[in-house]
Scaffold this active site. Structure first.
Site, mmCIF file in Angstrom:
data_model
loop_
_atom_site.group_PDB
_atom_site.id
_atom_site.type_symbol
_atom_site.label_atom_id
_atom_site.label_comp_id
_atom_site.label_asym_id
_atom_site.label_seq_id
_atom_site.Cartn_x
_atom_site.Cartn_y
_atom_site.Cartn_z
ATOM 1 C CG ASP A 12 -29.242 -4.846 76.300
ATOM 2 O OD1 ASP A 12 -28.312 -5.086 77.081
ATOM 3 O OD2 ASP A 12 -29.486 -5.535 75.295
ATOM 4 C CE LYS A 15 -31.457 -5.890 83.515
ATOM 5 N NZ LYS A 15 -31.660 -5.718 82.081
ATOM 6 N N GLY A 39 -24.475 -7.126 80.483
ATOM 7 C CA GLY A 39 -23.523 -6.029 80.369
ATOM 8 C C GLY A 39 -24.181 -4.823 80.979
ATOM 9 C CG HIS A 40 -24.401 -4.334 84.776
ATOM 10 N ND1 HIS A 40 -24.780 -5.658 84.679
ATOM 11 C CD2 HIS A 40 -23.484 -4.274 85.750
ATOM 12 C CE1 HIS A 40 -24.103 -6.347 85.560
ATOM 13 N NE2 HIS A 40 -23.312 -5.552 86.228
ATOM 14 C CD GLN A 232 -29.119 -12.061 81.154
ATOM 15 O OE1 GLN A 232 -29.487 -12.694 82.134
ATOM 16 N NE2 GLN A 232 -27.871 -11.722 80.982
HETATM 17 P P1 IMP Z 1 -27.103 -16.277 76.264
HETATM 18 O O1 IMP Z 1 -27.664 -15.674 77.497
HETATM 19 O O2 IMP Z 1 -25.699 -15.865 75.975
HETATM 20 O O3 IMP Z 1 -27.286 -17.769 76.230
HETATM 21 O O4 IMP Z 1 -27.956 -15.720 75.023
HETATM 22 C C1 IMP Z 1 -29.303 -16.076 74.834
HETATM 23 C C2 IMP Z 1 -30.126 -14.895 74.336
HETATM 24 O O5 IMP Z 1 -30.216 -13.919 75.349
HETATM 25 C C3 IMP Z 1 -29.531 -14.192 73.122
HETATM 26 O O6 IMP Z 1 -30.592 -13.739 72.313
HETATM 27 C C4 IMP Z 1 -28.783 -13.020 73.732
HETATM 28 O O7 IMP Z 1 -28.633 -11.958 72.819
HETATM 29 C C5 IMP Z 1 -29.730 -12.667 74.876
HETATM 30 N N1 IMP Z 1 -29.027 -11.994 75.964
HETATM 31 C C6 IMP Z 1 -28.244 -12.542 76.908
HETATM 32 N N2 IMP Z 1 -27.800 -11.621 77.773
HETATM 33 C C7 IMP Z 1 -28.335 -10.455 77.392
HETATM 34 C C8 IMP Z 1 -28.267 -9.130 77.921
HETATM 35 O O8 IMP Z 1 -27.650 -8.836 78.942
HETATM 36 N N3 IMP Z 1 -28.967 -8.193 77.223
HETATM 37 C C9 IMP Z 1 -29.698 -8.478 76.119
HETATM 38 N N4 IMP Z 1 -29.792 -9.695 75.597
HETATM 39 C C10 IMP Z 1 -29.121 -10.680 76.234
#
Ligand code: IMP
Length: 456
Positions: A12, A15, A39-40, A232
């Site tokens: 977040d 990017k 999410g972008h 991420q």
């Molecule tokens: P997962 O990727 O859904 O398995 O989540 C694993 C961890 O990564 C969690 O703490 C999520 O909140 C974090 N996470 C996954 N995708 C994002 C993102 O796009 N932005 C911020 N945190 C993310």
């Protein structure tokens, strides 16, 4: 040449906006890891597009590729493509045949494991999109790849092998009943076969499947400009992040090579731009040494700074710090320099884009966590375990605040007219990371970015 865009914090960082700003000269935008957990938000000609899987460049008519390192939920993919089409765009999205497919049982299992882990405070606070279970199956050599969806025989064979295992997991490990406690369709070979063959058909019909590395190699030979779009951030990288509160892929720059089939020497000849948010935000659980205030269900019981809740709420609201995908309030904190030094090294940044500078405007003072104290020692970078990180005491430096100004005017005129105190803050970051600033984000739109240099 290639430019790799990498999140330097916890995701977040904005990017998508930077991909968009530099995207004009790009021919191909490639995602190399993750899936619809990202999410972008891209703002283009006044319209806002929220994407989770389709690469940001697709909004601008570029070829968007989901590389082999991605995990792809075809349902999300087609929903996003169809929504963009309804809004008058014609996205050209390709998917690597080597990318792994997310199946409905992955999502179910993601939720079940998080529930169990929450009893021991081990839940990562995942997005529930089935990301971890899909990467588990990839590493376990029982995954289903996009290429498998194109071949009915292979798809059936793979499903017949893997689905009974998933059923057994639900019934014998979690002691739940399929059809009663969890959706029966997610664990039914025939339903899965029909649905995923349907996706495979559409991928084939629309010419979306690619041999990613080969495709990109040929485009590079032809002189194309290629952008690798990391999702991420470095501190939730499975290898370099705050394990186990991480995602299951490699957002770091090395992931761009592994996740696309373009060699590291090629990527290393290009630029690697680290995207930094001017403060810190976090969705998910685990420690956060510079955290302000706290968020229920995410901040550890002994973490955060409850006495700074007002300030935290201010930054959260000014910065719109609510999950793009989930809508969850994000945890916020001051900038964490040890985290950024770790990111600069792990990714080999050649430039920085620092976003959300405007969010901090109007405050009397702005702090940064310059270093940590751990067991009486000063640390300038992150320690290797998350438990040690949780023990770290942030040592702050204080900067004088800067006024709220007409940011779009500043963006138009250039870096020199940024408020002096804001420049002092930016230059501190740049010097500490020994990396030049390429861009400064001062608002959500592409015209609200101060461009210092283009990496292309
Ligand atoms: P997962 O990727 O859904 O398995 O989540 C694993 C961890 O990564 C969690 O703490 C999520 O909140 C974090 N996470 C996954 N995708 C994002 C993102 O796009 N932005 C911020 N945190 C993310």
């Amino acid at each position: 040449m290639t430019v790799t865009i990498v999140g330097s914090q916890l995701g977040d960082e904005g990017k998508g906006g930077i991909v968009d700003v530099y995207g004009d000269v790009v021919d191909v935008v490639v995602r190399y890891q993750g899936g619809d957990n990202a999410g972008h938000t891209v703002v283009y000609e006044g319209d806002e597009y929220k994407l989770s899987l389709v690469p940001s460049g697709a909004v601008r008519g570029k070829i968007g590729i989901l590389g082999n390192g991605c995990v792809v939920n075809p349902k999300t993919l087609f929903e996003e493509i169809d929504t963009l089409k309804e809004r008058g765009l014609s996205p050209d999205v390709r998917v690597a045949e080597r990318a792994h497919a997310i199946l409905p049982y992955h999502r179910v299992l993601d939720g079940l494991e998080e529930d169990v882990k929450s009893d021991d405070n081990l839940a990562a606070g995942t997005t529930g999109r089935g990301i971890g279970p899909t990467y588990e199956d990839k590493a376990g050599r029982r995954g289903i790849r996009i290429g498998d969806l194109l071949d009915a025989e292979v798809l059936r064979e793979r499903l017949e092998y893997v689905v009974p295992q998933k059923r057994a997991l639900v019934e014998d490990v979690y002691n739940l009943e399929i059809g009663e406690d969890v959706d029966a369709d997610a664990f039914d070979i025939e339903t899965l076969f029909e649905t995923y063959r349907g996706f495979g058909d559409r991928i084939e019909r629309e010419g979306m499947a690619v041999n990613c590395g080969d495709f990109l190699g040929r485009r590079l030979d032809a002189g194309d400009e290629i952008m690798f779009e990391g999702a991420q951030g470095t501190s939730i990288d499975i290898d370099h992040g705050i394990y186990p509160y991480v995602t299951s892929s490699n957002p770091t720059a090395g992931g761009a090579a592994v996740g696309t089939g373009v060699g590291p020497t090629v990527i290393g000849q290009g630029e690697v731009v680290g995207i930094v948010k001017a403060y810190l935000s976090r969705v998910g659980t685990g420690p956060l040494p510079t955290e302000l205030g706290s968020v229920d269900g995410q901040t550890p019981a002994d973490g955060g700074r409850p006495d700074e809740s007002e300030l935290a709420t201010y930054i959260r609201d000014e910065g719109g710090e609510y999950g793009t995908v989930t809508g969850r309030p994000r945890r916020v904190g001051w900038l964490d320099m040890p985290m950024l030094r770790h990111a600069a090294r792990a990714n080999g940044f050649t430039g920085l884009a620092i976003n959300h500078l405007d969010v901090l405007a109007g405050m009397d003072e702005v702090k940064v966590g310059h270093s940590y104290t751990l067991d009486g020692d000063e640390l300038l970078t992150m320690p290797p375990t998350t438990e040690q990180w949780g023990e770290c005491e942030a040592e702050f430096r204080t900067f004088d605040g800067w006024p709220d100004v007409e940011w779009s005017d500043v963006a138009e005129t250039g870096y020199d007219v940024l408020p002096e105190n804001a420049k002092t803050y930016l230059e501190y970051i740049s010097e500490e990371l020994a990396t030049p600033i390429y861009a400064v984000g001062v608002g959500p739109g592409r015209e609200e970015t101060v461009i210092v240099e283009s990496p292309f």
